[in-house]
Design an enzyme around this catalytic site. Structure first.
Site, PDB file in Angstrom:
ATOM      1  N   GLU A  19       0.719  -1.195  -0.015  1.00 41.55           N
ATOM      2  CA  GLU A  19      -0.106  -0.123  -0.114  1.00 41.55           C
ATOM      3  C   GLU A  19       0.854   1.384  -0.090  1.00 41.55           C
ATOM      4  O   GLU A  19       0.517   2.099  -0.736  1.00 41.55           O
ATOM      5  CB  GLU A  19      -0.812  -0.249   1.221  1.00 41.55           C
ATOM      6  CG  GLU A  19      -2.124   1.015   1.195  1.00 41.55           C
ATOM      7  CD  GLU A  19      -3.384   0.382   0.546  1.00 41.55           C
ATOM      8  OE1 GLU A  19      -4.421   0.960   0.649  1.00 41.55           O
ATOM      9  OE2 GLU A  19      -3.235  -0.878   0.148  1.00 41.55           O
ATOM     10  N   ASP A  20       2.037   1.251   0.947  1.00 38.98           N
ATOM     11  CA  ASP A  20       2.746   2.420   0.971  1.00 38.98           C
ATOM     12  C   ASP A  20       4.131   2.659   0.471  1.00 38.98           C
ATOM     13  O   ASP A  20       4.854   3.734   0.672  1.00 38.98           O
ATOM     14  CB  ASP A  20       2.784   2.558   2.417  1.00 38.98           C
ATOM     15  CG  ASP A  20       1.678   2.797   3.211  1.00 38.98           C
ATOM     16  OD1 ASP A  20       0.667   3.084   2.430  1.00 38.98           O
ATOM     17  OD2 ASP A  20       1.453   2.767   4.565  1.00 38.98           O
TER      18      ASP A  20
END
Ligand code: MN
Length: 512
Positions: free
Chosen positions: A81-82
């Site tokens: 996600e990051d």
């Protein structure tokens, strides 16, 4: 501000080694290395390096005795996600199982809030993720717990929302999974942000109470040890336990904010080698101190619906002082703290984490986690957001409030929400039983269909096969969503038939 202790990979390894010397340290090290490299240069709102977050989540899971695969997934949980590292790459390096857990966690969603729609969407995601793989939810608890511990670093309004969601959704789910310790920690960490004044008040009361009770408790522990030794009853540990703050607060509200009315604010916890010793210790305690009537609870022979097992009793101590005792084996203790997560086993021969049968049941849900299935089914069948919102209240009642457990005449346990009636029981057994229900016997006696059942009741439903369907009147007292839905469905589809059947032809005014 908002930062927690700083951990290193070595701390994590040492913690795992203390619990499982044969753990797959290489896997843990590889997962850490990838996460560390991927998050390089990123910082949390608190200012600390980002890697501290997955590391803390992993540490919480180690404490819960989570298997290596889950710890690795926790280390990697924010990577796709990051960072620039994709889920595909994780799959390549760590295999399908870990990648699918990481994917599940991303799907549950980052904490983004945009009103009610978003809230519902979050809820739906949680339920789906849980139904697919309960391990994802357990990692999510650890993730959330660390986020709650660092809330000081983020804007107040956002902190409040995260805390509220944790209190209203995460904590009840943890409780439902029998993870008492995790539920308590989630609640206490959220309490501070959701109700800051009440938190301060409870904290002060608890601190004072603890200080005044502490010497007392030490003395009781010594006396208990002596009594057990004199009777040759082995014990592993006897310690005092203090109620979690939020649960104390809830109880205080129930008892007019009077802490002297709360008997289990402190309790003496006795960890004994076997069930037999638990009962023996209960006997010894009762022969030394007089038990309060109606306060002896045998959750060993009749576990709570979430699997909790222990013996509880409350006795009169010195000069009218009252103290609660809890007897349990180490296995029951671990299960009470970490619920289903305590059922992780290690298979020495295969050098692999194995799941105990109970845990397997939770992944391939059977009867006992029927409710998780119900949630998943519900979010699928309800397409309309408005309808979902309307059902949310019912859903909360079904899933999150106290449960009772009752028996079929054959001894099968049926898990129902508190206040459920024989109608709810009938529909929980089978739709046909519900639809043809004529009357009910509870513990051998005829019991009105609209009267609530109690935990431990044995229920026999008497059906009438010629009955065409449920009485719409049952909607007044059916408690479960399941029963209500079935009754409504029938009412919609078969109302005409039902009227034909129930109301004599003559009364409908027309003759053929
Ligand atoms: Mn996270």
């Amino acid at each position: 501000m908002g930062a927690t202790a700083t951990f290193t990979l070595n701390d994590l390894i040492a913690q795992i080694r203390a619990i499982r010397p044969n753990a797959d340290f290489q896997l843990i090290e590889r997962a850490f290395a990838l996460a560390d490299a991927a998050h390089k240069g990123q910082a949390r709102m608190s200012g600390e390096p980002y890697i501290q977050h997955p590391l803390h989540a992993a540490m919480i899971l180690v404490e819960m005795h989570a298997p290596d695969q889950i710890i690795a997934a926790a280390l990697l949980h924010d990577v796709p996600e990051d960072t620039d590292v994709s889920l595909e790459e994780i799959k390549e390096h760590f295999g399908e199982d870990i990648a699918s857990m990481v994917n599940g966690i991303s799907k549950v969603g980052k904490i983004k809030y945009r009103g009610v729609e978003r809230y519902i969407e979050n809820l739906r995601k949680i339920f789906v993720a849980m139904a697919n793989d309960i391990r994802v939810m357990i990692i999510k608890f650890a993730d959330r717990l660390h986020n709650l511990q660092t809330l000081d670093a983020i804007p107040q309004k956002k902190a409040y929302r995260i805390a509220l969601e944790s209190l209203e959704i995460y904590a009840p789910i943890a409780g439902r999974l029998g993870m008492g310790e995790i539920k308590g920690r989630l609640e206490d960490a959220s309490f501070k942000y959701v109700l800051p004044k009440e938190y301060e008040w409870t904290l002060e009361l608890a601190t004072k109470g603890t200080q005044s009770k502490q010497p007392h408790i030490q003395k009781i522990i010594e006396q208990t040890k002596e009594e057990l030794q004199n009777s040759n009853i082995q014990f592993i540990d006897i310690h005092g336990r203090y109620k979690h703050l939020y649960s104390l607060y809830r109880k205080l509200l129930k008892y007019g904010r009077d802490i002297t009315k709360i008997y289990d604010f402190t309790a003496i916890r006795c960890i004994l080698p076997s069930t037999a010793e638990c009962y023996a210790a209960l006997g010894i305690i009762h022969s030394r101190w007089t038990p309060l009537k109606g306060r002896i609870k045998d959750y060993i022979s009749q576990p709570k619906p979430n699997g909790y097992r222990s013996l509880h009793t409350t006795v009169f101590y010195d000069r009218g002082a009252i103290v609660e005792f809890q007897m349990r084996t180490p296995e029951m203790h671990e299960a009470a703290e970490f619920g289903i997560a305590a059922h992780w086993n290690y298979d020495e021969t295969k050098g692999q984490e194995m799941m105990s049968d109970r845990f397997k049941n939770l992944i391939n849900p059977e009867k006992e986690i029927e409710w998780i299935n119900q949630l998943a089914v519900m979010q699928n069948t309800i397409k309309d957001k408005k309808e979902f919102l309307a059902s949310l209240e019912e859903l909360k009642l079904d899933v999150f409030r106290d449960r009772i457990f009752v028996y079929t005449p054959k001894g099968d346990v049926i898990d129902l929400p508190d206040e459920s009636t024989p109608i709810d029981f009938a529909y929980a057994i089978h739709t046909d039983i519900g639809n043809t229900c004529a009357s009910a016997k509870v513990n051998g006696m005829i019991h009105p269909l609209d009267q609530p059942l109690k935990s431990g009741d044995i229920i026999e439903i008497i059906t009438n096969k010629s009955r065409k369907g449920p009485n719409p009147d049952w909607l007044r007292f059916a408690k479960t969503r399941h029963a209500k839905t079935k009754i409504r469905q029938f009412a919609r589809a078969g109302i005409a038939d039902w009227i034909k059947d129930v109301i004599p032809t003559a009364m409908r005014g027309k003759k053929k």
